[in-house]
Design an enzyme around this catalytic site. Structure first.
Site, PDB file in Angstrom:
ATOM      1  CB  ILE A  14      -1.134   0.116   0.926  1.00 21.84           C
ATOM      2  CG1 ILE A  14      -1.573  -1.800   1.227  1.00 21.84           C
ATOM      3  CG2 ILE A  14      -1.838   0.895   0.860  1.00 21.84           C
ATOM      4  CD1 ILE A  14      -2.928  -1.273   2.221  1.00 21.84           C
ATOM      5  N   GLY A  15       2.077   1.412   0.669  1.00 22.01           N
ATOM      6  CA  GLY A  15       2.673   2.378   0.889  1.00 22.01           C
ATOM      7  C   GLY A  15       3.281   2.297  -0.135  1.00 22.01           C
ATOM      8  NE  ARG A  89     -10.385  -6.284   7.025  1.00 28.88           N
ATOM      9  CZ  ARG A  89     -11.666  -6.721   6.248  1.00 28.88           C
ATOM     10  NH1 ARG A  89     -12.745  -7.691   6.751  1.00 28.88           N
ATOM     11  NH2 ARG A  89     -11.505  -6.785   4.994  1.00 28.88           N
ATOM     12  NE  ARG A 152     -12.241  -3.846  -1.105  1.00 27.22           N
ATOM     13  CZ  ARG A 152     -11.426  -4.596  -0.589  1.00 27.22           C
ATOM     14  NH1 ARG A 152     -12.098  -4.560   0.959  1.00 27.22           N
ATOM     15  NH2 ARG A 152     -10.498  -4.225  -0.408  1.00 27.22           N
ATOM     16  CG  HIS A 176     -11.997  -2.569   8.053  1.00 25.97           C
ATOM     17  ND1 HIS A 176     -13.028  -2.180   6.708  1.00 25.97           N
ATOM     18  CD2 HIS A 176     -10.333  -3.056   7.639  1.00 25.97           C
ATOM     19  CE1 HIS A 176     -12.186  -3.124   5.378  1.00 25.97           C
ATOM     20  NE2 HIS A 176     -11.296  -3.140   6.384  1.00 25.97           N
TER      21      HIS A 176
HETATM   22  P1  A3D Z   1       3.098  -4.788   3.378  1.00 26.14           P
HETATM   23  O1  A3D Z   1       3.119  -4.869   1.959  1.00 26.14           O
HETATM   24  O2  A3D Z   1       3.665  -6.443   4.450  1.00 26.14           O
HETATM   25  O3  A3D Z   1       3.624  -3.671   3.846  1.00 26.14           O
HETATM   26  C1  A3D Z   1       3.869  -3.491   5.291  1.00 26.14           C
HETATM   27  C2  A3D Z   1       5.165  -2.649   5.123  1.00 26.14           C
HETATM   28  O4  A3D Z   1       5.147  -2.166   7.024  1.00 26.14           O
HETATM   29  C3  A3D Z   1       6.269  -3.791   5.262  1.00 26.14           C
HETATM   30  O5  A3D Z   1       7.345  -3.031   3.873  1.00 26.14           O
HETATM   31  C4  A3D Z   1       7.142  -3.769   6.640  1.00 26.14           C
HETATM   32  O6  A3D Z   1       8.569  -3.559   6.773  1.00 26.14           O
HETATM   33  C5  A3D Z   1       6.271  -2.205   7.147  1.00 26.14           C
HETATM   34  N1  A3D Z   1       6.531  -1.979   8.481  1.00 26.14           N
HETATM   35  C6  A3D Z   1       7.060  -3.230   9.914  1.00 26.14           C
HETATM   36  N2  A3D Z   1       7.347  -2.670  10.915  1.00 26.14           N
HETATM   37  C7  A3D Z   1       7.288  -1.933  10.712  1.00 26.14           C
HETATM   38  C8  A3D Z   1       8.021  -0.794  11.498  1.00 26.14           C
HETATM   39  N3  A3D Z   1       7.945  -1.129  13.138  1.00 26.14           N
HETATM   40  N4  A3D Z   1       7.729   0.471  11.155  1.00 26.14           N
HETATM   41  C9  A3D Z   1       7.920   0.736  10.140  1.00 26.14           C
HETATM   42  N5  A3D Z   1       7.498  -0.239   8.529  1.00 26.14           N
HETATM   43  C10 A3D Z   1       6.734  -0.944   9.456  1.00 26.14           C
HETATM   44  O7  A3D Z   1       1.381  -4.926   3.859  1.00 26.14           O
HETATM   45  P2  A3D Z   1       0.415  -4.094   3.075  1.00 26.14           P
HETATM   46  O8  A3D Z   1       0.318  -3.027   2.508  1.00 26.14           O
HETATM   47  O9  A3D Z   1      -0.209  -5.019   1.697  1.00 26.14           O
HETATM   48  O10 A3D Z   1      -0.563  -3.561   4.493  1.00 26.14           O
HETATM   49  C11 A3D Z   1      -0.625  -2.856   5.137  1.00 26.14           C
HETATM   50  C12 A3D Z   1      -1.111  -2.936   6.097  1.00 26.14           C
HETATM   51  O11 A3D Z   1      -2.631  -2.625   5.759  1.00 26.14           O
HETATM   52  C13 A3D Z   1      -1.721  -4.329   6.625  1.00 26.14           C
HETATM   53  O12 A3D Z   1      -1.844  -4.339   8.310  1.00 26.14           O
HETATM   54  C14 A3D Z   1      -2.665  -4.662   6.101  1.00 26.14           C
HETATM   55  O13 A3D Z   1      -3.684  -5.835   6.750  1.00 26.14           O
HETATM   56  C15 A3D Z   1      -3.898  -3.006   5.975  1.00 26.14           C
HETATM   57  N6  A3D Z   1      -4.794  -3.108   5.326  1.00 26.14           N
HETATM   58  C16 A3D Z   1      -5.713  -2.472   5.576  1.00 26.14           C
HETATM   59  C17 A3D Z   1      -7.117  -2.196   4.811  1.00 26.14           C
HETATM   60  C18 A3D Z   1      -8.372  -1.546   5.244  1.00 26.14           C
HETATM   61  O14 A3D Z   1      -9.198  -0.483   3.792  1.00 26.14           O
HETATM   62  C19 A3D Z   1      -7.812  -1.035   6.359  1.00 26.14           C
HETATM   63  C20 A3D Z   1      -6.658  -1.958   3.062  1.00 26.14           C
HETATM   64  C21 A3D Z   1      -5.946  -3.865   3.179  1.00 26.14           C
HETATM   65  C22 A3D Z   1      -4.834  -3.782   4.036  1.00 26.14           C
END
Ligand code: A3D
Length: 317
Positions: A14-15, A89, A152, A176
């Site tokens: 996501i980032g 979740r 969605r 959520h």
């Molecule tokens: P991912 O691609 O794993 O990215 C997470 C990042 O967090 C990784 O690059 C890690 O290195 C980094 N990270 C871990 N620990 C730390 C820390 N202490 N400080 C800074 N960075 C750190 O995951 P993603 O980008 O796919 O998802 C991120 C989060 O969003 C997850 O918890 C998902 O469950 C959540 N998410 C929420 C929604 C909503 O609509 C609310 C939808 C989809 C995903």
């Protein structure tokens, strides 16, 4: 006037998309933070090298140091593990609480005036924790979930009716999780109640209700549907777009009404809890919760969802 600054904590799936969207829309200068060395630097270099092609004029930097988020106007948090197939979740709470604790401390120290949008799951608990640790006013700490859940729902309705997604207005309330509340009665297409259109299409109220029930079910399970297909992570394009809509409304003081995980002080009969509701987002952050009248059935669904959020938040240490 100096450019706005957007800090993205978590440089994963996501980032990375968030960073690219911020740049493409020229929302401001971007800092992408992650604990993994090289990851945020590599992603931001890659995005920055597309600037001559896409024509955006913003600075974009990757970092492993919290100092670099100093002075951010907006912070969007995605740090934390995503779900894998078979996980809920809520299964993420223990590991992601530890991560959120260090992240919130970093934000508190280096970006004390920022508007914070949390995306990490389990969303309702992570927003609560972030607000508690930063100590920021609740109007400056919100969660993104409802924009996506509603998008969605709107997408499924548009596909079903063969109309543009732009003309569907849909809203979901509550937490959520699997108990979220897609509000059928308040969902319309160009102002026409969605059930009227379904009844006209199928010629019977029963069939229309059946089709709607399937769309509500799919909305509730939509995150899991993507997880099951991807197998290695969860949705990332649509969550990023959804958080950008919120950040943009704050940065431009647009006062958009967006389903937002916001702190309630008695609205919807809920006191002292973060829950998804329609919120005006402007320069003051979460400026106002817009209440609406629920019928008995909708209220029962909302109560069930709020109960689930309460139970989840109670497990926070
Ligand atoms: P991912 O691609 O794993 O990215 C997470 C990042 O967090 C990784 O690059 C890690 O290195 C980094 N990270 C871990 N620990 C730390 C820390 N202490 N400080 C800074 N960075 C750190 O995951 P993603 O980008 O796919 O998802 C991120 C989060 O969003 C997850 O918890 C998902 O469950 C959540 N998410 C929420 C929604 C909503 O609509 C609310 C939808 C989809 C995903």
């Amino acid at each position: 006037m100096a450019r706005k600054k957007i800090a993205l904590i978590g440089g994963g799936q996501i980032g990375g998309v968030l960073a690219q969207l911020c740049a493409l829309r020229e929302l401001g200068d971007v800092v992408l933070f992650d604990i993994v060395e090289g990851l945020p630097q590599g992603k931001t270099l890659d995005i920055a090298e597309a600037a001559p092609v896409d024509g955006f004029d913003v600075q974009i930097k990757g970092t492993n140091k919290y100092e670099d988020i100093a002075g951010a106007d907006v912070v969007i948090v995605t740090a934390g593990l995503p779900r894998k197939p078979g996980m809920s979740r809520d299964d993420l709470i223990s590991v992601n609480s530890k991560i959120m604790t260090t992240v919130a401390e970093g934000i508190k120290q280096y970006a004390p005036n920022a508007f914070v949008i949390v995306i990490s799951n389990p969303l309702d608990a992570m927003v609560t924790l972030c607000q508690r640790i930063t100590g920021f006013p609740t109007n400056r700490v919100v969660g993104q979930a409802g924009v996506l859940d509603s998008a969605r729902f709107a997408a499924f309705i548009a596909w079903e009716l063969g109309v543009s997604v732009k003309d569907v207005s849909a809203v979901t309330l509550g937490g959520h999780g699997d108990d979220m509340v897609p509000l059928v009665r308040y969902t319309s297409v160009c102002g026409i109640p969605v059930m009227e259109l379904l009844e006209r299409k199928y010629g019977s109220a029963e069939k229309a209700a059946e089709v709607m029930a399937a769309m509500v079910k799919r909305t509730r399970g939509a995150g899991g549907e993507v997880v099951a297909l991807l197998k290695t992570g969860s949705a990332f394009y649509s969550p990023a777009s959804s958080a950008i809509a919120m950040a943009e409304s704050f940065l431009k003081d647009s006062k958009r009404v967006l389903p937002t995980c916001a702190f309630l002080n008695g609205e919807f009969g809920v006191d002292g809890l973060y829950v998804g509701v329609p919120v005006v987002i402007g320069a003051g952050g979460a400026e106002k919760v817009l209440e609406l009248k629920l019928n008995a059935e909708e209220q029962a669904m909302m109560d069930k969802s709020v109960k689930a959020v309460k139970e989840l938040v109670a497990t926070l240490k």
